[in-house]
Design a protein around this motif. Structure first.
Motif, short mmCIF file in Angstrom:
data_model
loop_
_atom_site.label_atom_id
_atom_site.label_comp_id
_atom_site.label_asym_id
_atom_site.label_seq_id
_atom_site.Cartn_x
_atom_site.Cartn_y
_atom_site.Cartn_z
N LEU A 138 11.04 26.70 -10.23
CA LEU A 138 9.87 27.43 -9.91
C LEU A 138 10.10 28.71 -9.04
CD1 LEU A 138 7.21 24.38 -9.72
CD2 LEU A 138 7.65 25.97 -12.02
N HIS A 139 11.16 28.90 -8.63
CA HIS A 139 11.58 29.87 -7.68
C HIS A 139 11.04 31.15 -8.26
CE1 HIS A 139 14.89 27.40 -5.90
NE2 HIS A 139 14.43 28.12 -5.04
N GLN A 163 2.07 31.37 -7.40
CA GLN A 163 1.33 30.07 -7.58
C GLN A 163 0.64 29.80 -8.80
OE1 GLN A 163 -0.73 28.64 -3.91
NE2 GLN A 163 -0.33 30.44 -2.87
N ALA A 195 3.52 29.44 -11.37
CA ALA A 195 4.32 28.16 -11.28
C ALA A 195 3.43 27.04 -11.66
CB ALA A 195 4.76 28.09 -9.44
N LEU A 253 4.48 24.85 -14.83
CA LEU A 253 4.77 23.26 -14.68
C LEU A 253 3.92 22.39 -15.42
CD1 LEU A 253 6.05 21.16 -12.97
CD2 LEU A 253 4.28 21.33 -11.22
N THR A 309 11.58 23.40 -6.30
CA THR A 309 10.33 24.22 -5.82
C THR A 309 10.97 25.07 -4.91
OG1 THR A 309 10.06 22.56 -4.18
CG2 THR A 309 8.72 22.17 -5.82
N LEU A 354 5.35 26.84 -2.54
CA LEU A 354 5.34 26.03 -3.75
C LEU A 354 5.95 24.64 -3.31
CD1 LEU A 354 7.21 28.29 -6.12
CD2 LEU A 354 4.62 27.69 -6.16
N LYS A 355 6.58 24.29 -2.44
CA LYS A 355 7.20 23.17 -1.86
C LYS A 355 5.88 22.23 -1.44
CE LYS A 355 10.04 20.83 1.71
NZ LYS A 355 10.71 20.90 2.83
N VAL A 405 3.15 22.05 -4.76
CA VAL A 405 3.72 20.93 -6.33
C VAL A 405 3.06 19.82 -5.94
CG1 VAL A 405 5.50 20.31 -7.62
CG2 VAL A 405 5.19 22.85 -6.88
#
Length: 196
Positions: free
Chosen positions: A112-113, A117, A120, A124, A143, A155-156, A159
């Protein structure tokens, strides 16, 4: 007054999971109903009351079939990247340990780099839906760790929260922090449910 403490990622994920299950109260309706009940009680005359009506006789014929009672879906415990051993519902302790240690074969991965948001989140969801449709179980979601050590990646942090949303929970059985050889803090193992 001291500054407020920030929630950890795990606390935030837990809070988001619980908050999605709550139905807000409607205080205005409750107040109106209470006021109406008080007004009716005040306007009733204190004199003799009319005789109560006789109950109607039951209808002839077979009794009506009982209406089915809608039961709420069971509340699922929140998914967390740091599950305690043996606490993953739907997975036995041995498989849970193998999953947390990254010993199950990874059948798909998504990175997802560099995505916003929204991008991603959508990517996902589509990735998990495709994997579920094809019967895959163990996936790796990358992430990233974030820009700097002092600031956690968006994202970390998001998610795990997304994976607790109902649209994801219908597919996802468990999540766990990836081992260093698979990305460590910047990746998650995702275990999908079996197709019925």
């Amino acid at each position: 007054m001291a500054g407020k403490r920030r929630l950890t990622e795990q606390e935030l994920a837990l809070w988001q999971a619980v908050a999605t299950t709550v139905t807000p109260l409607k205080p205005k309706r409750q107040k109106k109903a209470a006021l109406k009940a008080e007004a009716v009680a005040e306007t009733k005359p204190a004199g003799p009351q009319p005789p109560a009506k006789r109950p109607k006789s039951p209808p002839k014929g077979p009794p009506p079939a009982p209406k089915p009672v809608a039961t709420a879906a069971p509340k699922l415990p929140p998914l967390t990247p740091y599950p305690a051993p043996g606490t993953m519902p739907g997975i036995d302790k041995r498989q849970s340990e193998r999953f947390r240690r990254g010993q199950l074969a990874i059948e798909g991965k998504i990175d997802l780099h560099g995505r916003t948001q929204t991008e991603a989140h959508d990517a996902l969801l589509h990735f998990l839906e495709r994997a579920f449709k094809h019967g895959k179980r163990q996936l790796l979601v990358i992430t990233g760790k974030g820009m700097t050590q002092s600031k956690s990646g968006i994202l970390k942090a998001n998610v795990p929260r997304w994976l607790n949303e109902p649209v994801f929970r219908r597919l996802v059985l468990a999540i766990s922090q990836a081992r260093p050889e698979h990305g460590g803090e910047g990746a998650l193992y995702v275990l999908l449910k079996r197709q019925k």
